[in-house]
Design a protein around this motif. Structure first.
Motif, PDB file in Angstrom:
ATOM      1  N   UNK A 184     -72.846 105.329   4.239  1.00  0.00           N
ATOM      2  CA  UNK A 184     -72.168 106.620   4.201  1.00  0.00           C
ATOM      3  C   UNK A 184     -72.197 107.233   5.594  1.00  0.00           C
ATOM      4  N   UNK A 185     -71.062 107.773   6.002  1.00  0.00           N
ATOM      5  CA  UNK A 185     -70.984 108.393   7.310  1.00  0.00           C
ATOM      6  C   UNK A 185     -70.129 109.644   7.274  1.00  0.00           C
ATOM      7  N   UNK A 186     -69.978 110.250   8.444  1.00  0.00           N
ATOM      8  CA  UNK A 186     -69.186 111.474   8.525  1.00  0.00           C
ATOM      9  C   UNK A 186     -68.399 111.472   9.827  1.00  0.00           C
ATOM     10  N   UNK A 187     -67.118 111.858   9.735  1.00  0.00           N
ATOM     11  CA  UNK A 187     -66.282 111.963  10.921  1.00  0.00           C
ATOM     12  C   UNK A 187     -66.439 113.342  11.555  1.00  0.00           C
ATOM     13  N   UNK A 188     -65.892 113.484  12.751  1.00  0.00           N
ATOM     14  CA  UNK A 188     -66.053 114.736  13.489  1.00  0.00           C
ATOM     15  C   UNK A 188     -65.408 115.918  12.778  1.00  0.00           C
ATOM     16  N   UNK A 189     -64.413 115.645  11.913  1.00  0.00           N
ATOM     17  CA  UNK A 189     -63.770 116.726  11.169  1.00  0.00           C
ATOM     18  C   UNK A 189     -64.510 117.080   9.881  1.00  0.00           C
ATOM     19  N   UNK A 190     -65.665 116.429   9.662  1.00  0.00           N
ATOM     20  CA  UNK A 190     -66.477 116.724   8.490  1.00  0.00           C
ATOM     21  C   UNK A 190     -66.221 115.832   7.301  1.00  0.00           C
ATOM     22  N   UNK A 191     -65.209 114.964   7.378  1.00  0.00           N
ATOM     23  CA  UNK A 191     -64.874 114.101   6.251  1.00  0.00           C
ATOM     24  C   UNK A 191     -65.980 113.077   6.004  1.00  0.00           C
ATOM     25  N   UNK A 196     -76.704 116.426  -0.922  1.00  0.00           N
ATOM     26  CA  UNK A 196     -75.474 116.391  -1.712  1.00  0.00           C
ATOM     27  C   UNK A 196     -74.481 117.415  -1.191  1.00  0.00           C
ATOM     28  N   UNK A 197     -74.952 118.609  -0.924  1.00  0.00           N
ATOM     29  CA  UNK A 197     -74.078 119.657  -0.390  1.00  0.00           C
ATOM     30  C   UNK A 197     -73.562 119.284   0.995  1.00  0.00           C
ATOM     31  N   UNK A 198     -74.434 118.667   1.786  1.00  0.00           N
ATOM     32  CA  UNK A 198     -74.037 118.267   3.136  1.00  0.00           C
ATOM     33  C   UNK A 198     -72.913 117.242   3.090  1.00  0.00           C
ATOM     34  N   UNK A 199     -73.022 116.277   2.186  1.00  0.00           N
ATOM     35  CA  UNK A 199     -72.023 115.223   2.101  1.00  0.00           C
ATOM     36  C   UNK A 199     -70.691 115.738   1.564  1.00  0.00           C
ATOM     37  N   UNK A 200     -70.730 116.757   0.722  1.00  0.00           N
ATOM     38  CA  UNK A 200     -69.479 117.291   0.190  1.00  0.00           C
ATOM     39  C   UNK A 200     -68.839 118.292   1.143  1.00  0.00           C
ATOM     40  N   UNK A 246     -74.896 108.508   8.338  1.00  0.00           N
ATOM     41  CA  UNK A 246     -75.817 109.492   7.774  1.00  0.00           C
ATOM     42  C   UNK A 246     -77.050 108.750   7.268  1.00  0.00           C
ATOM     43  N   UNK A 247     -78.223 108.983   7.842  1.00  0.00           N
ATOM     44  CA  UNK A 247     -79.406 108.204   7.467  1.00  0.00           C
ATOM     45  C   UNK A 247     -79.792 108.403   6.008  1.00  0.00           C
ATOM     46  N   UNK A 248     -80.349 107.351   5.414  1.00  0.00           N
ATOM     47  CA  UNK A 248     -80.754 107.411   4.017  1.00  0.00           C
ATOM     48  C   UNK A 248     -82.037 108.221   3.871  1.00  0.00           C
ATOM     49  N   UNK A 249     -82.278 108.682   2.674  1.00  0.00           N
ATOM     50  CA  UNK A 249     -83.486 109.438   2.379  1.00  0.00           C
ATOM     51  C   UNK A 249     -84.547 108.531   1.764  1.00  0.00           C
ATOM     52  N   UNK A 250     -85.790 108.927   1.916  1.00  0.00           N
ATOM     53  CA  UNK A 250     -86.934 108.306   1.235  1.00  0.00           C
ATOM     54  C   UNK A 250     -87.001 106.791   1.413  1.00  0.00           C
TER      55      UNK A 250
END
Length: 210
Positions: free
Chosen positions: A1-8, A181-185, A26-30
């Motif tokens: 999972x990743x994120x582009x500069x526009x937040x997508x 979750x909120x960050x990814x959305x 986006x680094x994984x948790x735990x």
């Protein structure tokens, strides 16, 4: 999972694919040291494949479901659900014996299936069992049309993570945080219902009606 500069938010099977479209991983948790990753089929399969691609830990088919048995959490009684799990679930001992195993699933409701999965894996000879859940802990029922257990039946509504871990008998247990979750959305997050995870309902329900 990743994120582009526009937040997508971007999902990819290889991190190099994120580089090609100039997305940041986006680094994984735990994280945890383990020998193999297995999925609770079929619900945990996609997340497991993403995890093994990034981590380099091999994926093994350590659990097999029968596709002729329906979803467990919507069956009407616990006795029927227990029978359904016995008919539906089997471990593959050759894949996991003597291994430190990470088990990935999408969510946990009552926790009975997780309890039986841990028991199956122990019987198959695993040395450690680490459960990772790709959603936040479900602490609230859905009152908007999805058939889910009442809040009092939801295991995470009654136990914190450590008590739950001790109850099912695994070595570690972690859920995706609601902040992640909120960050990814992204900017759409305020428009999404997260009452499952926060019990913040747009319209307050009458619990006794469930």
């Amino acid at each position: 999972m990743g994120r582009k500069s526009n937040g997508a938010v971007v999902f990819a099977f290889e991190t190099c694919a994120l580089d090609l479209i100039q997305a940041t991983y986006e680094p994984r948790e735990s994280p945890v040291d383990c020998d193999v990753v297995i999925a609770v089929p079929d619900s945990g399969m996609v997340v497991s494949l993403g995890y093994v691609t990034e981590s380099g830990v091999p994926f093994k088919q350590g659990l097999i479901w029968s596709h002729y048995v329906g979803r467990m959490f919507i069956l009407p009684t616990q006795t029927i659900r227990d029978l359904g799990v016995k008919l539906k679930l089997a471990s593959v001992k050759a894949m996991i014996e003597g291994k430190r195993v990470m088990v990935i699933d999408d969510s946990i409701k009552r926790g009975k299936t997780s309890l039986k999965i841990v028991r199956l894996l122990k019987e198959a000879g695993t040395t450690e069992i680490h459960m990772r859940i790709s959603s936040p802990a479900i602490i609230g029922s859905c009152y908007y049309g999805v058939d889910t257990p009442s809040s009092k039946e939801l295991i995470s509504n009654r136990m914190d993570v450590e008590k739950f871990r001790n109850y099912i008998g695994c070595d570690s247990l972690a859920f995706l945080s609601i902040d992640s979750l909120r960050k990814f959305t992204g900017e759409d997050a305020p428009g999404f219902c997260n009452a499952y995870f926060s019990v913040h309902y747009s319209v307050m329900p009458k619990e006794e009606s469930r």
